[in-house]
Design an enzyme around this catalytic site. Structure first.
Site, mmCIF file in Angstrom:
data_model
loop_
_atom_site.group_PDB
_atom_site.id
_atom_site.type_symbol
_atom_site.label_atom_id
_atom_site.label_comp_id
_atom_site.label_asym_id
_atom_site.label_seq_id
_atom_site.Cartn_x
_atom_site.Cartn_y
_atom_site.Cartn_z
ATOM 1 N N GLU A 153 -10.310 3.124 -2.329
ATOM 2 C CA GLU A 153 -10.855 3.341 -0.986
ATOM 3 C C GLU A 153 -11.317 4.786 -0.790
ATOM 4 O OE1 GLU A 153 -7.441 3.880 2.217
ATOM 5 O OE2 GLU A 153 -6.828 2.426 0.692
ATOM 6 N N HIS A 196 -12.078 -2.665 0.245
ATOM 7 C CA HIS A 196 -11.309 -2.069 1.347
ATOM 8 C C HIS A 196 -12.109 -2.238 2.630
ATOM 9 C CE1 HIS A 196 -10.017 1.617 3.703
ATOM 10 N NE2 HIS A 196 -8.845 1.144 3.337
ATOM 11 N N GLU A 253 -1.051 -0.563 -4.151
ATOM 12 C CA GLU A 253 -2.308 0.130 -3.858
ATOM 13 C C GLU A 253 -2.092 1.635 -3.732
ATOM 14 O OE1 GLU A 253 -5.510 -0.017 -0.157
ATOM 15 O OE2 GLU A 253 -4.478 -1.848 -0.820
ATOM 16 N N HIS A 264 -0.424 4.128 -0.182
ATOM 17 C CA HIS A 264 -1.231 4.975 0.716
ATOM 18 C C HIS A 264 -1.235 6.436 0.306
ATOM 19 C CE1 HIS A 264 -3.071 5.656 4.812
ATOM 20 N NE2 HIS A 264 -3.520 4.454 4.519
ATOM 21 N N ASP A 291 0.844 -1.186 0.000
ATOM 22 C CA ASP A 291 0.000 0.000 0.000
ATOM 23 C C ASP A 291 0.885 1.242 0.000
ATOM 24 O OD1 ASP A 291 -1.966 1.865 0.236
ATOM 25 O OD2 ASP A 291 -2.928 0.952 1.982
#
Length: 380
Positions: free
Chosen positions: A234, A283, A207, A183, A181
């Site tokens: 997400e 998610h 991700e 993020h 991730d």
């Protein structure tokens, strides 16, 4: 619907209890991490539109909650709507004595592969954490690729990301999977630099390689230039938000069922992703109601890849995923999978007494604020 209650429960969740005139109770999880109080206010602001209405008219309720206001969508409103939607599907299944996935067309699989988190926000101890997950029955994990990164960071910072991924691959071997991730912490320049260096380690996906506001410009280029599957979503809250992501060529769509309008809208996003050849991996670093809702959609979606679980995630200090359930067995992990939920409604029984007790404690969880060494704000 005759009664609506909300419960802000630790570690960082919000539960919604909806009761009908004949005594049926449905549960939803309308929460936005770090904005639980804001979403709670939105839930109660929307309540006059649902009180006294027919709980069986789920789609009509969704449409009215979504479209009757001049200002629509977004993380707060769609999270509030998600809670109502989950609760109404729960009630519908309980009324008929069947799991929600039976009402959505029936299961296309007998179990759903699942993964959990390792490493924390500023990831460390990856090998030990992965081994602990393997011992719990998981065969896949996800971890943050890094802590805070500068717009163009040092070779040492890049090496740390690659070494961490290598440690994950070595611990899991060729039969296990790990997802990285980013993020949104990684600038487009760093994403272009990192992805080629990670290809040989074959992560399941990378991700959120860039923040959502840069996706339209940079996601197509990242997809074209890397063999690593790109996952995101997400911070996309409707099928309209997902359309440009799917057109960019993402491999995996990640709607959050507690942010993206609930079961109804997540089911539509899943079908939409299927038309683009994209997989589904909802998610869900959240609580048991959100996870049960995700699994209901996973079970009916042909393009489901894997399901996130918050079990043991670093945010769950003091309270964890299983603490609000009467019976935890529906979430047992066997050979990396959760078996098809067979109970009525969402398939789990919420321990209402424990919820009320925990709500008296409450929480004030807030998104961490990070700064770079020079004092400027860093992406968390």
């Amino acid at each position: 619907m005759t009664k609506i209650e909300t419960f802000r429960v630790p570690p960082r969740w919000l539960f919604l209890r909806v009761e009908t005139s004949d005594g049926l109770v449905g549960w939803g999880e309308p929460v936005l991490e770090g904005r639980a109080a804001t979403v709670e206010a939105a839930v109660h602001e929307l309540a006059p539109q649902v009180m006294g209405s027919d709980a069986s008219r789920i789609e009509d309720t969704w449409q009215r909650l979504t479209r009757s206001g001049f200002y629509r969508h977004g993380p707060v409103l769609n999270s509030a709507i998600a809670g109502y939607d989950q609760a109404l599907w729960d009630i519908a299944g309980k009324r008929l004595g069947v799991p929600v996935h039976d009402l959505l067309g029936g299961a296309v699989r007998d179990r759903v592969r699942t993964y959990s988190w390792v490493g924390g926000d500023d990831p460390a101890g990856v090998r030990e954490h992965i081994q602990a997950r393997l011992d719990q029955g998981f065969t896949a994990v996800k971890m943050n690729a890094s802590g805070a990164l500068r717009h163009i960071d040092s070779p040492a910072a890049i090496t740390d990301v690659v070494d961490r991924a290598r440690a994950a691959r070595e611990t899991l071997g060729d039969s296990g999977d790990f997802a990285l991730d980013f993020h949104g912490r990684v600038s487009p320049a760093m994403a272009h630099r990192l992805l080629p260096l990670l290809e040989e380690l074959m992560p399941m996906w990378v991700e959120e390689p860039v923040v959502p506001e840069l996706s339209a410009e940079h996601l197509p280029r990242l997809v074209e230039r890397s063999s690593i599957p790109i996952a995101t979503g997400e911070r996309a809250f409707s099928r309209w938000d997902f359309k440009p992501l799917l057109e960019a060529g993402i491999a995996v769509a990640q709607p959050d069922i507690s942010h993206a309008g609930g079961i109804s809208e997540t089911r539509r996003i899943a079908a939409m992703a299927e038309t683009y050849g994209a997989g589904l991996a909802p998610h869900c670093p959240l609580g048991p109601i959100a996870l049960a809702s995700c699994l209901q959609v996973d079970l009916v979606s042909p393009n489901t890849v894997i399901q996130e679980s918050s079990l043991g995630i670093h945010y769950n200090e003091g309270w964890d995923l299983l603490d609000y359930l009467v019976d935890t067995s529906p979430f047992d992990v066997r050979e990396g999978h959760i078996d098809r939920l067979t109970g009525p409604g969402l398939g789990v029984e919420i321990d209402e007494a424990e919820v009320r007790k925990a709500a008296a404690h409450g929480h004030e969880w807030a998104t961490p604020t990070w700064n770079h060494a020079d004092g400027s704000l860093a992406e968390w």
